[in-house]
Design a protein around this motif. Structure first.
Motif, mmCIF file in Angstrom:
data_model
loop_
_atom_site.group_PDB
_atom_site.id
_atom_site.type_symbol
_atom_site.label_atom_id
_atom_site.label_comp_id
_atom_site.label_asym_id
_atom_site.label_seq_id
_atom_site.Cartn_x
_atom_site.Cartn_y
_atom_site.Cartn_z
ATOM 1 N N ALA A 158 10.497 -2.585 -4.583
ATOM 2 C CA ALA A 158 10.677 -1.146 -4.402
ATOM 3 C C ALA A 158 11.927 -0.655 -5.130
ATOM 4 O O ALA A 158 11.908 0.397 -5.785
ATOM 5 C CB ALA A 158 10.767 -0.817 -2.908
ATOM 6 N N ALA A 159 13.022 -1.427 -5.018
ATOM 7 C CA ALA A 159 14.253 -1.032 -5.707
ATOM 8 C C ALA A 159 14.068 -1.038 -7.215
ATOM 9 O O ALA A 159 14.529 -0.127 -7.920
ATOM 10 C CB ALA A 159 15.391 -1.971 -5.306
ATOM 11 N N ALA A 160 13.376 -2.072 -7.736
ATOM 12 C CA ALA A 160 13.146 -2.144 -9.182
ATOM 13 C C ALA A 160 12.279 -0.977 -9.661
ATOM 14 O O ALA A 160 12.527 -0.399 -10.724
ATOM 15 C CB ALA A 160 12.496 -3.476 -9.539
ATOM 16 N N ARG B 248 0.829 -1.207 0.000
ATOM 17 C CA ARG B 248 0.000 0.000 0.000
ATOM 18 C C ARG B 248 0.862 1.256 0.000
ATOM 19 O O ARG B 248 0.543 2.249 -0.664
ATOM 20 C CB ARG B 248 -0.930 -0.001 1.218
ATOM 21 C CG ARG B 248 -2.003 -1.098 1.184
ATOM 22 C CD ARG B 248 -2.952 -0.947 2.367
ATOM 23 N NE ARG B 248 -3.971 -1.984 2.370
ATOM 24 C CZ ARG B 248 -5.105 -1.921 1.684
ATOM 25 N NH1 ARG B 248 -5.346 -0.858 0.914
ATOM 26 N NH2 ARG B 248 -5.988 -2.893 1.734
ATOM 27 N N GLU B 249 1.957 1.229 0.753
ATOM 28 C CA GLU B 249 2.863 2.381 0.787
ATOM 29 C C GLU B 249 3.513 2.592 -0.581
ATOM 30 O O GLU B 249 3.672 3.731 -1.045
ATOM 31 C CB GLU B 249 3.922 2.167 1.862
ATOM 32 C CG GLU B 249 3.341 2.130 3.282
ATOM 33 C CD GLU B 249 4.397 1.781 4.316
ATOM 34 O OE1 GLU B 249 5.518 1.422 3.921
ATOM 35 O OE2 GLU B 249 4.090 1.874 5.527
ATOM 36 N N ILE B 250 3.874 1.480 -1.236
ATOM 37 C CA ILE B 250 4.459 1.588 -2.574
ATOM 38 C C ILE B 250 3.435 2.179 -3.542
ATOM 39 O O ILE B 250 3.755 3.045 -4.365
ATOM 40 C CB ILE B 250 4.941 0.208 -3.056
ATOM 41 C CG1 ILE B 250 6.169 -0.227 -2.241
ATOM 42 C CG2 ILE B 250 5.272 0.229 -4.540
ATOM 43 C CD1 ILE B 250 6.657 -1.621 -2.581
ATOM 44 N N GLY C 214 10.145 13.636 -9.115
ATOM 45 C CA GLY C 214 11.276 13.483 -8.208
ATOM 46 C C GLY C 214 10.979 12.542 -7.050
ATOM 47 O O GLY C 214 11.895 12.147 -6.315
ATOM 48 N N ALA C 215 9.706 12.168 -6.857
ATOM 49 C CA ALA C 215 9.349 11.264 -5.758
ATOM 50 C C ALA C 215 9.821 9.848 -6.072
ATOM 51 O O ALA C 215 9.851 9.426 -7.221
ATOM 52 C CB ALA C 215 7.836 11.282 -5.539
ATOM 53 N N ARG C 216 10.177 9.111 -5.018
ATOM 54 C CA ARG C 216 10.641 7.746 -5.169
ATOM 55 C C ARG C 216 9.987 6.860 -4.115
ATOM 56 O O ARG C 216 9.423 7.349 -3.133
ATOM 57 C CB ARG C 216 12.168 7.663 -5.040
ATOM 58 C CG ARG C 216 12.928 8.300 -6.187
ATOM 59 C CD ARG C 216 12.635 7.608 -7.495
ATOM 60 N NE ARG C 216 13.331 8.223 -8.624
ATOM 61 C CZ ARG C 216 12.805 9.141 -9.399
ATOM 62 N NH1 ARG C 216 11.564 9.588 -9.152
ATOM 63 N NH2 ARG C 216 13.484 9.644 -10.409
ATOM 64 N N ILE C 217 10.055 5.560 -4.316
ATOM 65 C CA ILE C 217 9.468 4.601 -3.393
ATOM 66 C C ILE C 217 10.317 4.535 -2.135
ATOM 67 O O ILE C 217 11.509 4.261 -2.195
ATOM 68 C CB ILE C 217 9.369 3.205 -4.039
ATOM 69 C CG1 ILE C 217 8.631 3.287 -5.386
ATOM 70 C CG2 ILE C 217 8.676 2.243 -3.102
ATOM 71 C CD1 ILE C 217 7.223 3.784 -5.297
ATOM 72 N N SER C 218 9.710 4.806 -0.983
ATOM 73 C CA SER C 218 10.427 4.753 0.293
ATOM 74 C C SER C 218 10.104 3.430 0.983
ATOM 75 O O SER C 218 8.964 3.178 1.363
ATOM 76 C CB SER C 218 10.024 5.930 1.187
ATOM 77 O OG SER C 218 8.619 5.942 1.401
ATOM 78 N N HIS C 219 11.097 2.583 1.100
ATOM 79 C CA HIS C 219 10.913 1.280 1.747
ATOM 80 C C HIS C 219 12.071 1.070 2.707
ATOM 81 O O HIS C 219 13.236 1.073 2.316
ATOM 82 C CB HIS C 219 10.874 0.159 0.712
ATOM 83 C CG HIS C 219 10.740 -1.205 1.314
ATOM 84 N ND1 HIS C 219 9.583 -1.636 1.925
ATOM 85 C CD2 HIS C 219 11.632 -2.230 1.422
ATOM 86 C CE1 HIS C 219 9.756 -2.872 2.367
ATOM 87 N NE2 HIS C 219 10.989 -3.249 2.073
ATOM 88 N N GLU C 220 11.742 0.880 3.978
ATOM 89 C CA GLU C 220 12.766 0.718 5.004
ATOM 90 C C GLU C 220 12.805 -0.697 5.578
ATOM 91 O O GLU C 220 13.430 -0.928 6.598
ATOM 92 C CB GLU C 220 12.514 1.722 6.143
ATOM 93 C CG GLU C 220 12.544 3.180 5.688
ATOM 94 C CD GLU C 220 12.244 4.143 6.815
ATOM 95 O OE1 GLU C 220 11.916 3.649 7.916
ATOM 96 O OE2 GLU C 220 12.321 5.362 6.589
ATOM 97 N N GLY C 221 12.115 -1.622 4.947
ATOM 98 C CA GLY C 221 12.079 -2.993 5.429
ATOM 99 C C GLY C 221 13.303 -3.778 5.005
ATOM 100 O O GLY C 221 14.272 -3.236 4.452
ATOM 101 N N ASP D 89 13.675 6.220 -12.163
ATOM 102 C CA ASP D 89 14.862 6.983 -12.573
ATOM 103 C C ASP D 89 15.000 6.979 -14.091
ATOM 104 O O ASP D 89 15.273 8.015 -14.710
ATOM 105 C CB ASP D 89 16.120 6.397 -11.923
ATOM 106 C CG ASP D 89 16.169 6.650 -10.423
ATOM 107 O OD1 ASP D 89 15.489 7.574 -9.962
ATOM 108 O OD2 ASP D 89 16.881 5.910 -9.718
ATOM 109 N N ALA D 90 14.817 5.786 -14.682
ATOM 110 C CA ALA D 90 14.910 5.694 -16.140
ATOM 111 C C ALA D 90 13.807 6.500 -16.816
ATOM 112 O O ALA D 90 14.031 7.158 -17.832
ATOM 113 C CB ALA D 90 14.846 4.226 -16.573
ATOM 114 N N LEU D 91 12.598 6.454 -16.239
ATOM 115 C CA LEU D 91 11.474 7.205 -16.811
ATOM 116 C C LEU D 91 11.719 8.701 -16.726
ATOM 117 O O LEU D 91 11.479 9.440 -17.693
ATOM 118 C CB LEU D 91 10.187 6.833 -16.084
ATOM 119 C CG LEU D 91 8.918 7.565 -16.521
ATOM 120 C CD1 LEU D 91 8.616 7.264 -17.980
ATOM 121 C CD2 LEU D 91 7.731 7.173 -15.640
#
Length: 344
Positions: free
Chosen positions: A128-130, A97-99, A112-119, A136-138
């Motif tokens: 999340a990394a993918a 849901r956060e993603i 400029g926003a990115r997926i924030s995942h701290e797990g 970034d590519a987009l």
């Protein structure tokens, strides 16, 4: 109706508990049904006494009570499992849901926003990394598209404005000789614009149709023949389009001669790739700036009158069509090194 992911996880959890419970009840019922209960009885007698050692089956009444109690207990356990499964499923999908929320932020225009995942670095972390790599590519692609649109509009607007100005001047003068001279200049400007459009069409339609074994060393020597460009070439053979590869190398050599000094060409085989390195001297260059030179029209905006700025973009497209790459790096003493890699 399709169930949500949380509902599907809950159903799977409940189904697992129910299935295991039914299997266990069945095993217990079968065991009680098929296994007699042993008993030992001693009856005193005037002699040494009477001992009865035997086994009797469990009665159907007891089996029914055990089965009923087991089914009731399983029903209560399944209901509790449903509640626990719903809660656990909510915890499992919370990172998703956060993603989704972060992705919606990007969709609304915040590139400029990115997926924030701290797990932990588990499957969700990999997702999340993918997604961040994809974003970034987009963002890079959209920025390149924006620069391309800006540069292309400027490059194509210039000849139109030039023709308009020359036509206005010729019409205002009313002189036949001036009109003839203006028409000649209009023809030159129009020819340059046509060359630019032809290069754009070629860039958009890079297609390998004549792939064959070719000697890169012979090709490099043939291209630099008669030019003041030293060549150091190892014998390397590649399966490629001779037409496209020749055009790519010619563009690199011409770029080095036009924009640099003391150009040189080196051909080596590094691993599974053939590397054609074209170097030229000149002023110190910025790494971030030269990375944009592969984009169409980018360099033309900085070097007025030195071409339409599609040469390096075409070389990059040809390299990628062959499964290779083009890398531009600044030289330590100033100037540029362009490395064209092709699978050998």
């Amino acid at each position: 109706m399709k169930l949500s992911l949380r509902a599907r996880i809950t159903v799977m959890f409940v189904a697992t508990v129910l299935g295991v419970g039914l299997a266990l009840i069945g095993l217990v019922y079968a065991y009680l049904k098929l296994t007699p209960v042993p008993f030992l009885a001693k009856i005193p007698t005037p002699d040494d006494g009477l001992v009865i050692d035997g086994a009797v089956p469990i009665t159907d009444e007891i089996l029914r009570r055990v089965l009923l109690a087991s089914v009731v207990a399983l029903a209560l356990l399944t209901a509790v499992a449903g509640l626990i499964g719903w809660f656990v499923a909510g915890l499992v999908i919370k990172p998703l849901r956060e993603i989704a929320h972060d992705a919606a932020t990007v969709t609304r225009g915040d590139l400029g926003a990115r997926i924030s995942h701290e797990g932990p670095a588990d499957e969700v972390g990999e997702l999340a990394a993918a997604l961040n790599v994809m974003l970034d590519a987009l963002a890079g692609a959209l920025e390149r598209q924006r620069r391309f649109a800006s540069n292309a509009s400027h490059e194509l607007k210039t000849p139109i404005a030039t023709i308009q100005t020359m036509a206005d001047v010729a019409l205002a003068s009313g002189d036949g000789a001036s009109l003839r001279e203006t028409l000649g200049r209009v023809r030159e400007v129009n020819a340059r614009a046509a060359q630019t459009i032809a290069a754009l069409l070629q860039l958009a339609n890079v297609d390998i149709r004549d792939r064959q074994e070719m000697n890169l060393a012979a090709l490099c020597r043939d291209i630099t023949h008669g030019q003041d460009v030293p060549v150091a070439a190892e014998p390397v053979t590649v399966a490629a389009s001779p037409t496209l590869v020749r055009q790519a190398v010619e563009n690199l050599v011409r770029n080095a001669i036009t924009h640099g000094e003391d150009a040189s060409l080196t051909l080596t085989k590094v691993g599974q790739n053939a590397e054609i390195i074209v170097e030229s001297g000149g002023p110190a260059l910025d790494t971030a700036e030269i990375r944009t030179w592969i984009e169409p029209f980018a360099r033309a905006q900085r070097t007025a009158g030195a071409g339409h700025g599609l040469g390096l973009a075409l070389v990059d497209a040809i390299a990628k069509a062959h499964g290779g790459s083009l890398e531009l790096t600044p030289r330590a003493g100033g100037g540029l090194a362009a490395t064209l890699r092709l699978p050998a």
